[in-house]
Scaffold this motif. Structure first.
Motif, short mmCIF file in Angstrom:
data_model
loop_
_atom_site.label_atom_id
_atom_site.label_comp_id
_atom_site.label_asym_id
_atom_site.label_seq_id
_atom_site.Cartn_x
_atom_site.Cartn_y
_atom_site.Cartn_z
N MET A 40 -1.05 13.38 -7.48
CA MET A 40 -1.05 11.79 -7.54
C MET A 40 -2.23 11.29 -6.55
O MET A 40 -2.27 11.87 -5.37
N ARG A 71 1.71 9.83 -24.39
CA ARG A 71 1.84 10.40 -23.12
C ARG A 71 3.35 10.25 -22.89
O ARG A 71 3.99 11.26 -22.29
N SER A 190 10.93 10.03 -10.79
CA SER A 190 9.53 9.48 -11.14
C SER A 190 9.56 8.92 -12.65
O SER A 190 8.95 7.86 -13.05
N CYS A 193 9.98 5.12 -13.39
CA CYS A 193 9.08 4.25 -13.29
C CYS A 193 7.97 4.72 -14.12
O CYS A 193 7.26 3.89 -14.87
N ALA A 194 7.62 5.98 -14.24
CA ALA A 194 6.38 6.38 -15.00
C ALA A 194 6.64 6.30 -16.49
O ALA A 194 7.80 6.48 -16.87
N ALA A 195 5.40 6.10 -17.39
CA ALA A 195 5.64 5.96 -18.54
C ALA A 195 6.36 4.40 -19.20
O ALA A 195 7.13 4.79 -20.34
N THR A 197 8.64 1.57 -16.92
CA THR A 197 9.86 1.50 -16.35
C THR A 197 11.05 1.25 -17.30
O THR A 197 10.92 0.89 -18.43
N ASP A 199 13.74 -0.30 -16.95
CA ASP A 199 13.84 -1.78 -17.25
C ASP A 199 12.87 -2.46 -18.19
O ASP A 199 13.64 -3.03 -19.18
N LEU A 200 11.64 -2.06 -18.29
CA LEU A 200 11.01 -2.75 -18.98
C LEU A 200 10.95 -2.32 -20.48
O LEU A 200 10.72 -3.06 -21.54
N ILE A 203 13.29 -4.12 -22.30
CA ILE A 203 13.32 -5.43 -22.66
C ILE A 203 12.21 -5.24 -24.01
O ILE A 203 12.34 -5.89 -25.02
C1 LIG Z 1 4.79 10.13 -11.20
C2 LIG Z 1 4.30 9.00 -11.91
C3 LIG Z 1 3.07 9.23 -12.50
C4 LIG Z 1 2.46 7.96 -13.04
N1 LIG Z 1 1.29 8.17 -13.86
C5 LIG Z 1 0.52 7.23 -14.17
C6 LIG Z 1 -0.90 7.26 -14.84
O1 LIG Z 1 -1.15 8.44 -14.93
N2 LIG Z 1 -1.44 6.27 -15.04
C7 LIG Z 1 -0.99 4.96 -14.60
O2 LIG Z 1 -1.66 3.90 -15.00
N3 LIG Z 1 0.18 4.68 -14.03
C8 LIG Z 1 1.01 5.83 -13.56
N4 LIG Z 1 2.25 5.61 -13.16
C9 LIG Z 1 2.35 4.14 -12.66
C10 LIG Z 1 3.44 3.62 -13.16
O3 LIG Z 1 3.10 3.58 -14.70
C11 LIG Z 1 3.97 2.31 -12.87
O4 LIG Z 1 4.68 2.83 -11.85
C12 LIG Z 1 4.76 1.49 -13.73
O5 LIG Z 1 3.94 1.09 -14.98
C13 LIG Z 1 5.32 0.58 -13.09
O6 LIG Z 1 4.43 -0.39 -12.46
P1 LIG Z 1 4.53 -0.94 -10.90
O7 LIG Z 1 5.05 0.17 -10.13
O8 LIG Z 1 3.47 -1.87 -10.45
O9 LIG Z 1 5.93 -1.67 -10.91
P2 LIG Z 1 6.30 -3.32 -11.04
O10 LIG Z 1 5.27 -3.83 -12.16
O11 LIG Z 1 6.19 -3.72 -9.59
O12 LIG Z 1 7.81 -3.23 -11.58
C14 LIG Z 1 8.88 -3.23 -10.97
C15 LIG Z 1 10.17 -4.08 -11.70
O13 LIG Z 1 9.79 -5.32 -11.83
C16 LIG Z 1 10.20 -5.88 -13.06
N5 LIG Z 1 9.30 -6.33 -13.72
C17 LIG Z 1 7.86 -6.01 -13.56
N6 LIG Z 1 6.99 -6.69 -14.53
C18 LIG Z 1 7.87 -7.68 -15.33
C19 LIG Z 1 7.67 -8.12 -16.43
N7 LIG Z 1 6.42 -8.49 -16.94
N8 LIG Z 1 8.93 -8.66 -17.14
C20 LIG Z 1 10.16 -8.31 -16.57
N9 LIG Z 1 10.28 -7.66 -15.64
C21 LIG Z 1 9.28 -7.10 -14.72
C22 LIG Z 1 10.89 -4.49 -13.72
O14 LIG Z 1 12.14 -4.73 -13.20
C23 LIG Z 1 10.15 -3.42 -13.05
O15 LIG Z 1 10.87 -2.31 -13.54
C24 LIG Z 1 2.87 6.81 -12.67
C25 LIG Z 1 3.95 6.76 -11.99
C26 LIG Z 1 4.79 7.69 -11.54
C27 LIG Z 1 5.95 7.30 -10.58
#
Ligand SMILES: Cc1cc2nc3c(=O)[nH]c(=O)nc-3n(C[C@H](O)[C@H](O)[C@H](O)COP(=O)(O)OP(=O)(O)OC[C@H]3O[C@@H](n4cnc5c(N)ncnc54)[C@H](O)[C@@H]3O)c2cc1C
Length: 216
Positions: A40, A71, A190, A193-195, A197, A199-200, A203
């Motif tokens: 990462m 993915r 991981s 939240c990955a792929a 969350t 939670d989302l 929804i």
């Molecule tokens: C091992 C790993 C690999 C990953 N690989 C990739 C990758 O290859 N490419 C990539 O792009 N990302 C990658 N990610 C990132 C991952 O996709 C994000 O962590 C994820 O999309 C959540 O985004 P965020 O962390 O900004 O969470 P946030 O957007 O901060 O969300 C946190 C929480 O807030 C709430 N929330 C947020 N937005 C909304 C909404 N619109 N409506 C309602 N509730 C909401 C939900 O409860 C959500 O679970 C990876 C993550 C991990 C852990």
């Protein structure tokens, strides 16, 4: 190389190939709590200029969604396999751990817990096979498939359940006897939240399921 998406001034999503050696690109390691071998990293772009040949998609969110949709299924296969391996690993330990002169697997509460773990693993496998079969037939929605997402959600939840159950019957061994279980937990988190969350996904699946016949 990286595939990066950026919004342009017309509110369209542009997908670019960016190489770590491109002038202005800085790549730094990110310390995740698990999956350290997947490398990462964070990418900083400072005045990066790219030839048009690096533009691989331009338009709405479809390209990114298609990529992430597929993915999500690949990642789910990993979770399902990891969970079955955990069950085998745990069973092997329970066969040789002897308490009060008996293997702990002979205690009905331990056998019952293993039974619940096995049921969760088989349910996960059945769901994964259903989704993989649909994908193999080309029957999944290309940009957001409800069943792929449901599979990722369900199989991740089952994995969390299985490690929870395992730690109840392994005693101290699960904590200080074998680092396998701690690593499993750190890697598994991981997938919360990955792929998408958990939670989302709930929804989105709920909204699609309720409003569209296509996803019924
Ligand atoms: C091992 C790993 C690999 C990953 N690989 C990739 C990758 O290859 N490419 C990539 O792009 N990302 C990658 N990610 C990132 C991952 O996709 C994000 O962590 C994820 O999309 C959540 O985004 P965020 O962390 O900004 O969470 P946030 O957007 O901060 O969300 C946190 C929480 O807030 C709430 N929330 C947020 N937005 C909304 C909404 N619109 N409506 C309602 N509730 C909401 C939900 O409860 C959500 O679970 C990876 C993550 C991990 C852990």
């Amino acid at each position: 190389m990286f595939l990066l998406y950026a919004w342009d001034e017309d509110d369209q999503l542009a997908g670019f190939i960016v190489e770590p050696g491109d002038p202005g690109v800085r790549v730094a390691p990110v310390d995740g709590i698990g999956f350290r071998t997947c490398g990462m990293s964070s990418i900083t772009l400072d005045g990066v200029r790219l030839p048009i040949s690096r533009l691989v998609s331009h338009g709405r969110t479809d390209h990114a969604q298609r990529y992430l949709n597929g993915r999500r299924l690949t990642l789910t296969c990993a979770v399902c396999g990891m969970t079955r391996a955990l069950l085998h690993h745990c069973q092997a330990r329970l066969r040789v751990a002897v308490r009060f002169g008996r293997p702990v697997l002979d205690f009905p509460n331990v056998a019952g817990t293993v039974g619940r773990m096995r049921i969760a693993v088989e349910a996960s496998t059945a769901m994964l096979h259903r989704v993989l079969a649909a994908a193999g037939r080309g029957d999944t929605h290309p940009s957001y498939d409800l069943m792929i997402s449901a599979g990722k959600h369900f199989i991740t939840q089952q994995a969390l359940y299985v490690i929870d159950q395992a730690l109840r019957i392994l005693g101290g061994h699960g904590y200080y006897g074998d680092p396998y279980y701690g690593m499993f937990l750190l890697d598994l988190i991981s997938f919360m939240c990955a792929a998408g969350t958990q939670d989302l996904l709930e929804i989105t699946i709920g909204s699609l399921s309720a409003v569209s016949q296509e996803f019924a």
